[in-house]
Design a protein around this motif. Structure first.
Motif, PDB file in Angstrom:
ATOM      1  N   ALA A   1       0.634  -1.238   0.016  1.00  0.00           N
ATOM      2  CA  ALA A   1      -0.057   0.017   0.272  1.00  0.00           C
ATOM      3  C   ALA A   1       0.897   1.371  -0.240  1.00  0.00           C
ATOM      4  CB  ALA A   1      -0.989  -0.046   1.279  1.00  0.00           C
ATOM      5  N   VAL A   2       1.813   1.184   0.739  1.00  0.00           N
ATOM      6  CA  VAL A   2       2.665   2.625   0.878  1.00  0.00           C
ATOM      7  C   VAL A   2       3.749   2.562  -0.022  1.00  0.00           C
ATOM      8  CG1 VAL A   2       4.153   3.917   2.546  1.00  0.00           C
ATOM      9  CG2 VAL A   2       2.157   2.617   3.393  1.00  0.00           C
ATOM     10  N   PHE A   3       4.669   1.725   0.007  1.00  0.00           N
ATOM     11  CA  PHE A   3       5.740   1.687  -0.983  1.00  0.00           C
ATOM     12  C   PHE A   3       5.621   1.914  -2.473  1.00  0.00           C
ATOM     13  CE2 PHE A   3       7.942  -0.062   2.867  1.00  0.00           C
ATOM     14  CZ  PHE A   3       8.257   1.154   3.440  1.00  0.00           C
ATOM     15  N   ILE A   4       4.743   0.613  -2.669  1.00  0.00           N
ATOM     16  CA  ILE A   4       4.156   0.456  -4.165  1.00  0.00           C
ATOM     17  C   ILE A   4       3.333   1.691  -4.829  1.00  0.00           C
ATOM     18  CG2 ILE A   4       3.654  -1.195  -5.694  1.00  0.00           C
ATOM     19  CD1 ILE A   4       5.505  -3.025  -4.394  1.00  0.00           C
ATOM     20  N   ASN A   5       2.256   1.386  -3.860  1.00  0.00           N
ATOM     21  CA  ASN A   5       1.081   2.258  -4.236  1.00  0.00           C
ATOM     22  C   ASN A   5       0.996   3.614  -4.279  1.00  0.00           C
ATOM     23  OD1 ASN A   5      -1.308   1.297  -5.914  1.00  0.00           O
ATOM     24  ND2 ASN A   5      -2.586   1.478  -4.252  1.00  0.00           N
ATOM     25  N   PHE A   6       1.445   4.024  -2.991  1.00  0.00           N
ATOM     26  CA  PHE A   6       1.718   5.462  -2.600  1.00  0.00           C
ATOM     27  C   PHE A   6       2.900   6.130  -3.022  1.00  0.00           C
ATOM     28  CE2 PHE A   6       2.049   9.061   0.373  1.00  0.00           C
ATOM     29  CZ  PHE A   6       0.951   9.687   0.011  1.00  0.00           C
ATOM     30  N   PHE A   7       4.272   5.512  -2.927  1.00  0.00           N
ATOM     31  CA  PHE A   7       5.332   6.188  -3.444  1.00  0.00           C
ATOM     32  C   PHE A   7       5.662   5.625  -4.697  1.00  0.00           C
ATOM     33  CE2 PHE A   7       6.059   6.646   1.389  1.00  0.00           C
ATOM     34  CZ  PHE A   7       5.997   7.836   1.424  1.00  0.00           C
ATOM     35  N   HIS A   8       4.971   4.843  -5.343  1.00  0.00           N
ATOM     36  CA  HIS A   8       5.377   4.160  -6.497  1.00  0.00           C
ATOM     37  C   HIS A   8       6.764   3.753  -6.881  1.00  0.00           C
ATOM     38  CE1 HIS A   8       1.414   5.343  -8.016  1.00  0.00           C
ATOM     39  NE2 HIS A   8       1.557   6.490  -7.543  1.00  0.00           N
ATOM     40  N   LEU A   9       7.313   3.025  -5.937  1.00  0.00           N
ATOM     41  CA  LEU A   9       8.348   2.254  -5.871  1.00  0.00           C
ATOM     42  C   LEU A   9       8.257   1.096  -6.846  1.00  0.00           C
ATOM     43  CD1 LEU A   9      10.057   2.831  -2.213  1.00  0.00           C
ATOM     44  CD2 LEU A   9      10.599   3.850  -4.278  1.00  0.00           C
ATOM     45  N   PRO A  10       9.348   0.739  -7.492  1.00  0.00           N
ATOM     46  CA  PRO A  10       9.147  -0.492  -8.411  1.00  0.00           C
ATOM     47  C   PRO A  10       8.756  -1.755  -7.836  1.00  0.00           C
ATOM     48  CG  PRO A  10      11.571  -0.139  -8.112  1.00  0.00           C
ATOM     49  CD  PRO A  10      10.761   1.148  -7.652  1.00  0.00           C
ATOM     50  N   ARG A  11       7.916  -2.572  -8.440  1.00  0.00           N
ATOM     51  CA  ARG A  11       7.675  -3.852  -7.808  1.00  0.00           C
ATOM     52  C   ARG A  11       8.437  -4.597  -7.943  1.00  0.00           C
ATOM     53  NH1 ARG A  11       2.589  -5.862  -7.046  1.00  0.00           N
ATOM     54  NH2 ARG A  11       3.104  -7.726  -8.045  1.00  0.00           N
TER      55      ARG A  11
ATOM     56  N   VAL B   1      -6.639   0.533   7.226  1.00  0.00           N
ATOM     57  CA  VAL B   1      -8.012   1.065   7.237  1.00  0.00           C
ATOM     58  C   VAL B   1      -8.352   1.664   6.122  1.00  0.00           C
ATOM     59  CG1 VAL B   1      -9.081   2.949   8.509  1.00  0.00           C
ATOM     60  CG2 VAL B   1      -7.758   1.527   9.978  1.00  0.00           C
ATOM     61  N   PHE B   2      -7.381   2.486   5.542  1.00  0.00           N
ATOM     62  CA  PHE B   2      -7.822   3.252   4.311  1.00  0.00           C
ATOM     63  C   PHE B   2      -8.393   2.142   3.158  1.00  0.00           C
ATOM     64  CE2 PHE B   2      -6.682   5.604   0.363  1.00  0.00           C
ATOM     65  CZ  PHE B   2      -7.235   6.790   0.322  1.00  0.00           C
ATOM     66  N   GLU B   3      -7.479   1.422   2.772  1.00  0.00           N
ATOM     67  CA  GLU B   3      -7.788   0.371   1.955  1.00  0.00           C
ATOM     68  C   GLU B   3      -9.087  -0.291   2.062  1.00  0.00           C
ATOM     69  OE1 GLU B   3      -6.194   0.620  -1.009  1.00  0.00           O
ATOM     70  OE2 GLU B   3      -4.484   1.794  -0.576  1.00  0.00           O
ATOM     71  N   ALA B   4      -9.276  -0.467   3.489  1.00  0.00           N
ATOM     72  CA  ALA B   4     -10.475  -1.564   3.915  1.00  0.00           C
ATOM     73  C   ALA B   4     -11.522  -0.641   3.724  1.00  0.00           C
ATOM     74  CB  ALA B   4     -10.105  -1.885   5.473  1.00  0.00           C
ATOM     75  N   ILE B   5     -11.508   0.559   3.936  1.00  0.00           N
ATOM     76  CA  ILE B   5     -12.892   1.472   3.717  1.00  0.00           C
ATOM     77  C   ILE B   5     -13.162   1.616   2.379  1.00  0.00           C
ATOM     78  CG2 ILE B   5     -13.621   3.718   3.803  1.00  0.00           C
ATOM     79  CD1 ILE B   5     -12.124   4.186   6.504  1.00  0.00           C
ATOM     80  N   ARG B   6     -12.141   1.439   1.659  1.00  0.00           N
ATOM     81  CA  ARG B   6     -12.354   1.458  -0.239  1.00  0.00           C
ATOM     82  C   ARG B   6     -13.090   0.000  -0.258  1.00  0.00           C
ATOM     83  NH1 ARG B   6      -7.248   2.491  -3.225  1.00  0.00           N
ATOM     84  NH2 ARG B   6      -8.467   1.983  -4.994  1.00  0.00           N
ATOM     85  N   PHE B   7     -12.569  -1.011   0.268  1.00  0.00           N
ATOM     86  CA  PHE B   7     -13.237  -2.282  -0.052  1.00  0.00           C
ATOM     87  C   PHE B   7     -14.783  -2.235   0.496  1.00  0.00           C
ATOM     88  CE2 PHE B   7     -14.447  -6.265   2.012  1.00  0.00           C
ATOM     89  CZ  PHE B   7     -14.559  -7.162   0.908  1.00  0.00           C
ATOM     90  N   PHE B   8     -15.040  -1.417   1.670  1.00  0.00           N
ATOM     91  CA  PHE B   8     -16.350  -1.591   2.375  1.00  0.00           C
ATOM     92  C   PHE B   8     -17.257  -0.737   1.200  1.00  0.00           C
ATOM     93  CE2 PHE B   8     -14.203  -3.042   6.334  1.00  0.00           C
ATOM     94  CZ  PHE B   8     -14.937  -4.444   5.949  1.00  0.00           C
ATOM     95  N   SER B   9     -16.719  -0.068   0.301  1.00  0.00           N
ATOM     96  CA  SER B   9     -17.503   0.830  -0.427  1.00  0.00           C
ATOM     97  C   SER B   9     -18.076  -0.105  -1.490  1.00  0.00           C
ATOM     98  CB  SER B   9     -16.884   1.942  -1.136  1.00  0.00           C
ATOM     99  OG  SER B   9     -15.795   1.475  -2.043  1.00  0.00           O
TER     100      SER B   9
ATOM    101  N   ALA C   1      -7.918  -7.977   0.244  1.00  0.00           N
ATOM    102  CA  ALA C   1      -6.743  -8.398   1.206  1.00  0.00           C
ATOM    103  C   ALA C   1      -6.458  -7.298   2.369  1.00  0.00           C
ATOM    104  CB  ALA C   1      -5.486  -8.449   0.296  1.00  0.00           C
ATOM    105  N   PHE C   2      -7.043  -6.028   2.232  1.00  0.00           N
ATOM    106  CA  PHE C   2      -6.562  -5.024   3.264  1.00  0.00           C
ATOM    107  C   PHE C   2      -7.695  -5.228   4.196  1.00  0.00           C
ATOM    108  CE2 PHE C   2      -4.263  -3.434  -0.317  1.00  0.00           C
ATOM    109  CZ  PHE C   2      -3.153  -3.171   0.395  1.00  0.00           C
ATOM    110  N   ALA C   3      -8.890  -5.636   3.995  1.00  0.00           N
ATOM    111  CA  ALA C   3      -9.957  -5.833   5.087  1.00  0.00           C
ATOM    112  C   ALA C   3      -9.456  -6.989   5.608  1.00  0.00           C
ATOM    113  CB  ALA C   3     -11.429  -6.073   4.466  1.00  0.00           C
ATOM    114  N   LEU C   4      -8.864  -8.114   5.147  1.00  0.00           N
ATOM    115  CA  LEU C   4      -8.453  -9.292   5.801  1.00  0.00           C
ATOM    116  C   LEU C   4      -7.303  -9.054   6.639  1.00  0.00           C
ATOM    117  CD1 LEU C   4      -8.934 -11.691   2.931  1.00  0.00           C
ATOM    118  CD2 LEU C   4     -10.364 -11.764   4.847  1.00  0.00           C
ATOM    119  N   GLY C   5      -6.521  -8.468   6.057  1.00  0.00           N
ATOM    120  CA  GLY C   5      -5.409  -7.866   6.730  1.00  0.00           C
ATOM    121  C   GLY C   5      -5.706  -7.174   8.223  1.00  0.00           C
ATOM    122  N   LEU C   6      -6.674  -6.043   8.108  1.00  0.00           N
ATOM    123  CA  LEU C   6      -7.144  -5.347   9.059  1.00  0.00           C
ATOM    124  C   LEU C   6      -7.709  -6.418  10.166  1.00  0.00           C
ATOM    125  CD1 LEU C   6      -7.366  -2.601  10.293  1.00  0.00           C
ATOM    126  CD2 LEU C   6      -9.822  -2.492   9.237  1.00  0.00           C
TER     127      LEU C   6
END
Lengths: 286, 454, 317
Positions: free
Chosen positions: B294-304, C47-55, C287-292
Motif C-alpha cells: 500500500a505505501v511503498f508501491i501504491n503510494f510512493f510508486h517504488l518499483p515492484r 484502514v484506508f484500503e479496507a474502507i475502500r473495500f467496504f464501499s 486483502a486489506f480488509a482481511l489484513g485489518l
C-alpha cells in the motif's frame, strides 16, 4: 536422659570419630533439661561441590522443647537445619555425611522415604511463602497430598484446628476462601505454621521465621512457638540472640561451619564456656 | 485437640501409616510425570531430527546432476558463417561495433541444434535408431546456447572440436537417479524408449556422469531449461535486501534504542513507544507485506519486485528485534561506568557514544546478525510486493526486478516437474538453512571473541 | 548551561557542545519515531484500503458471510462475487486449534522437564536444539508439510479407514504446532524459573513429591505467565502464512472437520494480492480488509498476553 538413651549415645560415640566439636558436646550434655532425646546428629558434614559447609556436627535435640541454633550469618546453622529434613537433597551438588537419627531411625537411610520423613518433620521458612491459593487450600495442601483426610469433614476439621493451633483462625475464619498471599506478613507466617501443623509433624524446623517480620508480628510468633512446644519438638534457627533466649530451652552456637558450644539456653547466655561463644554473645563476632 | 492432629505416639503412627499407604501410588505418578516430560522432549527433538533428515535426504541428491560429456565439432558445413569482422583502418567505433553485432546476430541465427545433434550422434551406438527430436531431448535445451557462446567468445573454434560438460535434461536426470519407476509402461514415461536405452548406455560408458551441480549456484532461474535453474539471481536478490536491511535497520534501531534507554524522559509517550515496539515485534509478517504494497508501491510508486522495497519491508520487520536487543544490552551496562564518564565531565552524548556503546557492541552485533538471519528467511511479505515474479537474470542493482532465496523455494516447490524440483527445492532449502546457520555461527563466534577481549 | 563563565572560549566550547547535544537528541528522537510511524503506516494503510473495500461490499456481508468466492473483475458486469469472512476465519481457527493442541502439551512438558528435572548440562544442550525450531523459515515448514507430513497423514488415515486429505487443516496445524513448540517452551521455561524457590521449598518441606510440587504449586503459580505465552503462540499461529499457503489446501469452504482442505485469512491475502498491481476492485482490496481483521485479532491477543505476563512478573518482584 534415660539410661537407654545414654547407652545409645555411648554406642554412637564409640562408632563415630569424635571431632573437637563433639568433645565439646560431650562436655556440655543437654540432659540438664531432663527431656528425652528426639533427634541425634553425629558428625554431620555438608559439602557444596568442593567447599565444605559443615564440619562434623554432633548434637542431641530434646523432645517437646525449643532448641535454637545461633551464630553469625554463613555459619552453617541453616544448612544443618536443612539436613534434618533432607531439604539439601534439592540442591544440586550438595553432599551430606554423618548420621542424623529421628527416634533412632536414620534420616538418610536409603530405605526411608523422604516424603514420609518430611511429613514427620515439618518446616517453616525465613520468608513467609504461602502458595498462591486460598487460605483454606494452603492449609489443606499437606493433608491432601498425603491422604490424611478420609473426607471433606475430616479435611475441614484438620484445616480449622491447624489454623486454631497457629493462632490464626479467629482472624481469618470469615475469609478462608481468600488468597493466602493477601494476608499481612505475620499472618502469612502463621499460615505457613498452620500449613506445617496440618500434616501432623512430630518435629517442626523453623528457619529464621521472624526475620522478615515487624516486632509486633515477631512477638506473636514467639508466643505461638512457646505454646507449640507443649506438643512439638521445635528447632529454630535465629540470628537474634534475644529471640533464642526468649523462646528456646536449649541453644547451640555455630561458627564457620562448626558447632562451637551447646547447652541449656540459660547456661549458654550467662556462662559460656567457649571463648568464641563469649565473643559472639558480647557482640564481638558479627 | 482433635484426633486427626493428635500429637501422641499413637496418632503419629496412624498418620505415618496413612502416608505410607499412598507412597507407592505417589512415586508411580512421579515416574509417569517424569516420563511424560522425557517423551515431550523426545517429540520436540524428533521433529528437529525428522525435519533436517527429510530435507537432507531429499536435497543431497540434487547437488549432483546428470552431465553429458561431449566432444562438439564446429563443423563448417553446418555452420555457414562469415569470418568475424576485423577492424579496418579508419573504421569508426560505431561502425565496428555495428559490424560485430551483425556478425553475432548471424551466429545466433545458425541452427546450433544441428551441431548438438551431430555431437550426440558421434557417441550413439551404430545400431540404435533414434530421430533427432528424441535425441535432442537428452541434453538440456540450453546446450546449444552454451556451445554458441563458446564460439562467439572464440571464433577460431570453427573447424575444430572442443569437449563440453553439458547438463542433461531434467527427465534424463530423473531417469538416471531412479526417481522414475523403470517398470512403468512407455505411455507413462517422460522419455521415449530409444532415448532411455541410449541414456542407459551412456551412463554405462561414462558419457553421462553425475557431476557436482555448480549450476545450482551459478545459474539464474530458468523455465525453458529447468535442469539449469539455479539460485544465483535469488541469492543476489536476498543479498541486496539484506544490505538494505543492514544499512537502514541497524542505525535506526540502535539510535532509537539509545534514545529510549538513555535520553527519553520517562513519560506516557515513551511508554507508548515501548508498548508499540513490543506489539510491532508480534505483528504477523504478512501485515508488513500489506504495508509495503500500500505505501511503498501504491503510494510512493517504488518499483515492484525490487530488492529495495523488499529490503524496506524487512527493515521495518527487523527494527523491533534490534531495538529490543540493543535496549537489553544498554540496560546491562553498569551504572558505575556511566557515572565515571559523567564524573570526568563528559556530556551525555559523549558518555553514551564513547563509553556505553562500545561496551555493548558485541550484543548489538549479535542481535543484528540474528535479526538479519530472520529477515533472510522471510517469505510471505515478499509475495505481496511482487517478488515472486519469474526473473531470469541476476539483478544488477536494488531497483532491478529480483526474487529472493525463500521466494525461489516457494516458486520451485510449485513447479510441475515434481520429480526433479522436489530435490532441487530441498537443495535450495539446504542452501538457505546453511546461510542462516552460518550467520548464527558468525554471531556466536564474534560474540565470544569480542566479549573475551572486552 | 554555564553561560556565566567569564572565559569566552570556555563559553563557546560548551555552547557548541550543547548544540551537539540538542542535534543528537533530535536525531535519536526521529529514529525512534520510525517505530511509531510504522504502526501508523500499518493502521492507516489497512484502514484506508479496507474502507475502500467496504464501499464495494457491505461490511455485514464480509464479516458474517459464509461464502467466499471472489470473481475476478470482468468489465461487463458489476458482480464482484461474495466475500464472506467466516469460511476463512473457521479455517484459521481450525489450524490454530490443532497447532495449540500439538504445541501446548509438548512445549509445556518440555519446559517443565528442562527447568525442573534436567541436569544443567543436559538443559544447556537440549534447549538450543529445540529453539532451532523457532529459527527455521516458515517456507521450509510449509514444504515439509506439503511433501512429507501431508502424504504421511493421508497414508496413516487410509490405514485406519479415515479419509484424510494430504493438504488439510490437520497437516498445516500439525506442522505449525511443531513450529510454535519453542515459543511455548521457552516462555514457560522463563516463567517457571521466575516462580520463587521459596514456593518450591514450601511444598517440598511439607513432603510433596517433585511432580506434586510442579502440578499443584508451580503450575498454578505460573499459570498467568503460561497463559500469556499461550496467547502469544496463538497469535503467531493465526498470522502465520507460508505453512498454510502450501499445506492447508486452499479451499475456502466452511468445514466441520479438520481432515479436509481449508483456507485461512492469510492464504486469502496472498491469493488476492499476488500479481495484482492496482488496487481498484474489491478483488484486491479485500486483502486489506482481511489484513485489518488479522491485525486486530493478533493485536488483541498480544496486548492481552503482554499485560498478563507483565502482571505476573510484578507479582514476584
Amino acid at each position: 536422659m534415660t539410661n537407654l538413651e545414654n547407652a545409645q549415645m555411648d554406642m554412637l560415640a564409640g562408632k563415630v570419630k569424635m571431632t573437637q566439636q563433639s568433645v565439646n558436646t560431650a562436655m556440655n550434655p543437654s540432659d540438664a533439661l531432663d527431656r528425652p532425646i528426639r533427634l541425634t546428629a553425629r558428625d554431620v558434614t555438608v559439602h557444596y561441590g568442593a567447599k565444605q559447609a559443615l564440619h562434623g556436627i554432633s548434637i542431641d535435640i530434646p523432645d517437646r522443647a525449643v532448641t535454637s541454633f545461633i551464630g553469625p550469618s554463613g555459619c552453617g546453622k541453616s544448612t544443618f537445619l536443612r539436613c534434618i529434613n533432607r531439604m539439601n537433597d534439592t540442591i544440586e551438588g550438595a553432599k551430606v555425611g554423618g548420621t542424623i537419627k529421628l527416634d533412632g531411625e536414620d534420616v538418610y537411610d536409603p530405605n526411608l522415604d523422604v516424603v514420609e520423613l518430611r511429613a514427620r518433620i515439618g518446616m517453616v521458612f525465613q520468608k513467609p511463602n504461602p502458595f498462591p491459593k486460598s487460605i483454606y487450600e494452603n492449609v489443606a495442601y499437606g493433608p491432601r497430598i498425603h491422604g490424611l483426610a478420609r473426607n471433606k469433614a475430616d479435611l475441614d476439621e484438620i484445616v480449622i484446628s491447624s489454623l486454631r493451633k497457629a493462632g490464626l483462625f479467629e482472624e481469618v475464619k470469615d475469609r478462608l476462601g481468600e488468597a493466602g498471599t493477601g494476608l499481612s506478613g505475620g499472618q502469612q507466617q502463621r499460615l505457613c505454621i498452620a500449613r506445617a501443623i496440618a500434616v501432623g509433624p512430630e518435629v517442626i524446623l523453623m528457619d529464621e521465621p521472624c526475620s522478615a517480620l515487624d516486632p509486633i508480628a515477631t512477638a506473636i510468633i514467639e508466643e505461638l512457638i512457646d505454646e507449640l512446644r507443649e506438643n512439638y519438638t521445635i528447632v529454630i534457627v535465629t540470628h537474634s540472640m534475644q529471640q533464642a533466649a526468649r523462646v528456646s530451652q536449649k541453644t547451640a552456637f555455630f561458627h564457620l561451619g562448626n558447632l562451637i558450644e551447646e547447652g541449656v539456653t540459660e547456661d549458654i547466655f550467662t556462662n559460656p564456656v567457649n571463648k568464641q561463644t563469649q565473643d559472639y554473645i558480647m557482640g564481638r563476632i558479627g | 485437640m482433635t484426633d486427626l492432629l493428635g500429637t501422641g505416639r499413637k496418632a503419629a503412627n496412624e498418620r505415618t501409616q496413612l502416608v505410607r499407604a499412598g507412597l507407592r501410588r505417589r512415586h508411580r505418578n512421579e515416574q509417569a510425570f517424569r516420563i511424560l516430560g522425557i517423551v515431550a522432549i523426545c517429540c520436540a527433538l524428533g521433529f528437529v531430527a525428522l525435519l533436517f533428515t527429510d530435507v537432507l535426504r531429499k536435497g543431497i541428491p540434487a547437488f549432483h546432476q546428470a552431465t553429458l560429456h561431449l566432444d562438439v565439432t564446429y563443423d563448417p558445413t553446418l555452420l555457414n558463417v562469415d569470418p568475424v569482422p576485423e577492424r579496418t583502418a579508419g573504421q569508426s567505433d560505431a561502425d565496428f561495433n555495428a559490424a560485430r553485432l551483425a556478425w553475432q546476430r548471424s551466429v545466433a541465427m545458425l541452427n546450433w541444434n544441428k551441431v548438438v545433434e551431430a555431437a550426440l550422434r558421434t557417441v550413439t551406438p551404430a545400431g540404435l535408431e533414434i530421430d533427432s527430436r528424441q535425441l535432442l531431448t537428452i541434453p538440456e535445451t540450453n546446450a546449444r546456447h552454451v556451445i554458441r557462446e563458446a564460439f562467439v567468445a572464440n571464433p577460431n573454434l570453427l573447424g575444430r572440436t572442443r569437449s563440453f560438460d553439458l547438463l542433461a535434461s531434467a527427465n534424463v536426470d530423473n531417469w538416471v537417479k531412479g526417481n522414475i519407476d523403470r517398470e512403468l509402461g512407455d505411455a507413462q514415461q517422460q522419455m521415449p524408449a530409444q532415448a532411455r536405452a541410449l541414456v542407459d548406455g551412456w551412463v554405462a560408458d561414462g558419457t553421462i556422469t553425475q557431476d557436482f551441480a555448480w549450476g545450482l549456484f551459478t545459474n539464474v532461474d530458468s523455465r525453458a531449461a529447468p535442469a539449469s535453474a539455479g539460485l544465483a539471481g535469488a541469492f543476489m536478490g536476498s543479498l541486496y535486501m539484506m544490505l538494505v536491511v543492514i544499512v537502514l535497520a541497524v542505525p535506526i534501531g540502535v539510535a532509537s534504542a539509545i534514545y529510549l534507554e538513555e535520553f527519553a524522559p520517562k513519560s506516557r509517550l515513551t511508554d507508548l513507544i515501548e508498548v508499540n515496539i513490543n506489539n510491532l515485534a508480534a505483528v504477523p509478517s504478512i501485515v508488513f507485506g500489506l504495508l509495503g504494497a500500500a505505501v511503498f508501491i501504491n503510494f510512493f510508486h517504488l518499483p515492484r519486485s525490487a530488492p529495495l522495497v523488499g529490503g524496506l519491508v524487512l527493515t521495518l520487520m527487523t527494527l523491533p528485534t534490534i531495538i529490543i536487543a540493543t535496549r537489553a544490552a544498554l540496560q546491562g551496562v553498569s551504572p558505575a561506568l556511566r557515572q565515571a564518564a559523567l564524573g570526568l565531565g563528559a556530556s551525555k552524548t559523549q558518555m553514551v557514544f564513547h563509553h556505553v556503546l562500545p561496551v555493548t557492541f558485541p550484543s548489538i552485533l549479535t542481535a543484528t546478525i540474528i535479526g538479519v538471519a530472520q529477515a533472510l528467511g522471510e517469505t510471505a511479505p515478499l509475495l505481496l510486493i511482487g517478488m515472486n515474479a519469474f526473473v531470469a537474470s541476476v539483478p544488477g542493482s536494488i531497483v532491478d526486478q529480483a526474487t529472493a532465496l525463500p521466494v525461489q523455494i516457494f516458486l520451485w516447490q510449485g513447479n510441475e516437474n515434481r520429480n526433479f524440483f522436489e530435490a532441487r527445492t530441498s537443495a535450495a532449502i539446504m542452501v538457505l538453512l546453511g546461510l542462516m546457520i552460518l550467520l548464527n555461527a558468525v554471531a556466536i563466534f564474534l560474540r565470544t571473541r569480542l566479549e573475551r577481549r572486552a | 548551561m554555564r553561560s556565566g563563565s567569564p572565559e569566552q572560549n570556555y563559553h563557546r566550547f560548551y555552547s557548541a557542545r550543547n548544540d551537539v547535544e540538542i542535534a543528537v537528541n533530535a536525531l535519536l528522537m526521529f529514529c525512534s519515531a520510525v517505530a511509531i510511524l510504522t504502526t501508523v503506516g500499518i493502521v492507516l494503510s489497512l484502514v484506508f484500503e479496507a474502507i475502500r473495500f467496504f464501499s464495494f461490499i457491505n461490511p455485514a456481508d464480509f464479516f458474517f458471510g459464509t461464502v467466499w468466492s471472489p470473481k475476478f473483475s470482468s468489465t461487463t458486469t458489476n458482480d464482484h462475487g461474495q466475500y464472506g469472512l467466516l469460511p476463512l476465519l473457521t479455517g484459521t481457527l481450525w489450524v490454530a486449534t490443532i497447532a495449540s493442541l500439538v504445541a501446548v502439551p509438548i512445549g509445556l512438558m518440555t519446559a517443565i522437564y528442562l527447568s525442573q528435572y534436567a541436569p544443567r548440562n543436559v538443559r544447556a544442550v537440549i534447549k538450543p536444539i529445540i529453539e532451532i525450531l523457532a529459527g527455521i523459515p516458515t517456507i521450509v515448514y510449509g514444504f515439509f508439510a506439503l511433501v512429507t507430513v501431508g502424504p504421511f497423514l493421508k497414508g496413516a488415515g487410509a490405514l485406519v479407514g479415515l479419509d484424510i486429505s494430504a493438504t488439510s487443516a490437520l497437516t498445516a496445524g500439525l506442522v505449525m504446532g511443531v513450529m510454535i513448540i519453542p515459543f511455548i517452551s521457552s516462555l514457560s521455561d522463563d516463567i517457571l524459573n521466575q516462580v520463587p524457590l521459596a514456593m518450591r521449598d514450601g511444598s517440598y518441606g511439607l513432603g510433596a513429591t517433585q511432580s506434586e510440587t510442579i502440578r499443584k504449586v508451580l503450575l498454578p503459580s505460573a499459570l498467568p505467565g503460561i497463559v500469556g505465552a499461550f496467547l502469544l503462540a496463538v497469535s503467531r499461529a493465526i498470522g502465520e502464512t507460508m505453512i498454510v499457503v502450501l499445506a492447508a489446501g486452499n479451499s475456502p469452504v466452511l468445514r466441520g472437520t479438520p481432515l479436509e482442505p481449508i483456507s485461512t485469512i492469510t492464504v486469502s491475502i496472498v491469493n488476492q494480492l499476488t500479481g495484482d498491481t492496482d488496487f481498484t476492485g474489491p478483488q484486491s482490496l479485500v486483502a486489506f480488509a482481511l489484513g485489518l481483521t488479522l491485525f486486530i485479532m493478533t493485536l488483541l491477543l498480544n496486548i492481552a498476553a503482554l499485560y498478563i505476563v507483565r502482571r505476573f512478573r510484578e507479582q514476584y518482584e
